[in-house]
Design a protein around this motif. Sequence first.
Motif, PDB file in Angstrom:
ATOM      1  N   THR A 171      40.244  45.913  36.654  1.00 36.84           N
ATOM      2  CA  THR A 171      41.145  45.395  37.283  1.00 36.84           C
ATOM      3  C   THR A 171      43.162  45.722  37.231  1.00 36.84           C
ATOM      4  OG1 THR A 171      41.946  43.574  36.496  1.00 36.84           O
ATOM      5  CG2 THR A 171      40.360  43.061  37.891  1.00 36.84           C
ATOM      6  N   ASN A 228      39.995  45.903  43.637  1.00 38.61           N
ATOM      7  CA  ASN A 228      40.695  44.956  42.385  1.00 38.61           C
ATOM      8  C   ASN A 228      41.896  47.196  42.047  1.00 38.61           C
ATOM      9  OD1 ASN A 228      39.731  43.554  41.272  1.00 38.61           O
ATOM     10  ND2 ASN A 228      37.993  44.215  41.360  1.00 38.61           N
ATOM     11  N   GLY A 280      45.855  44.508  41.328  1.00 39.38           N
ATOM     12  CA  GLY A 280      45.889  45.031  40.534  1.00 39.38           C
ATOM     13  C   GLY A 280      46.107  43.558  39.185  1.00 39.38           C
TER      14      GLY A 280
END
Length: 504
Positions: free
Chosen positions: A58, A243, A248
């Motif tokens: 992420t 992501n 993120g």
Amino acid sequence: MSNTLFRTKNVEQSIRDTEEPEHALRKSLSALDLTVFGVGVIIGTGIFVLTGTAARNTAGPAVAVSFVVAGVVCALAALCYAEFASAVPVAGSAYTFSYASLGEFPAWIIGWDLVLELALGTAVVAVGWSGYIHSLLDNAGWHLPEYLSGRDGASGFGFDILAAALVLVLTAILVVGMKLSARVTSVVVAIKVAVVLVVIIAGAFFIKAGNYDPFIPKEEPVTAGGNLKAPLVQLMFGWAPSNFGVMGIFTAASVVFFAFIGFDVVATAAEETRNPQRDVPRGILGSLVICTALYVAVSIVVTGMQKYSKLSVDAPLADAFKSTGHPWFAGLISFGAAVGLTTVCMILLLGQSRVFFAMSRDGLLPRLFSRTHPRFRTPYRSTVLLGVVIAVIAGFTSLSELAELVNIGTLFAFVIVAVSVIILRRTRPDLHRAFRTPLVPLVPILSVLASLWLMLNLPAETWLRFAIWMAIGFVVYFFYGRTHSRLAREEQPARAEGTSGGTS
């Protein structure tokens, strides 16, 4: 009915309850003990496992920023916890605080939430500990049968005996006494902090600047799991699930937040502290500052040693050293992780047993669980019950996917505590507060907003599971807790006397 749902238990009554001989806990902890407890529970799964998961999936190298974000959210909440713990030095943490300010039903909800958070947290960490032990045993050439490792894929049956055994041993230690628990924790914390410092110092020599490029990777669409896997905030605003990128960083912060779970457990030990008004705030804030600094340093080092896309999910620190050709450090890290996760399990189990104990003492759960051991002065019945249940859960279930459910429960508790600080300042301005949250109501409001933001960055399926657990809690409260609570029993004679007085 609304009056009974929001009846409050005043602070003075809460403190008087701690003095009843059969429900009293032994006061043996100092500020150092509490700081060690905080460091002991915070440095664990997050620093040894979640760093790789968050960086790879992420945030990339910007996971260091994610740890800062999560640390700031915890710091805001910690200031609120510190005021409450100094004013209401009673076992139960957020449950007890909300009972004194918001009322019985909100207190039940937060207590029910904490039971879930700490139970799953203990089980998750126990399974993670077992994985490191299995790795060490495999390296030594010793192999447990697959059906005793929880990994028997052939028959579909497996019981993780190491995870279950760990929980049961720690349960026994907690029953014997808090001072023994503190001594065991001190030794273990010293070992794992030393290992973390070795990672930072030794790893710094293997950093390659190219691994930080890009520091914030470009956004990538979320494909696996569909919309339920996407952060709720993206679905709410109609954003394409993704992501990496700036969002993120916040998504990773909501994941690595699990790494900070534990400082609030320090507040559950307030009743067993010699000078809680002074020592609990020190323990909470001290442990949080130490651990945030270590987390940021480790995340910078590990993403500099190995490209974020190649980091291991299971053991990122150990495997990063292997990638540089230094397997000896990997073995040391695995040992440190196994030792470190031991204290995480113990302190999470400690926190849950104290919340359960406090709810039982108030009658919202059966009162038999609020009796303390005649010799050790510990809540042995609730500790044993919870220890056995968690041991079974840890033995039969792989709970890695439920770490996010633990996070949402903790963030929900942060929201309640922050709101409670504002309310109690207005309703009880006369209450002595050895520590006062600065800039009220600004800091509590910022704490609420920051916690809600991280909650919204959790997957939609996590919110669904959380809603189901809360629905079960509503049923339990209305069928048992509301009529069996101590406040309800005290109100019955008063109502009966008022009725008879009115008819005479």
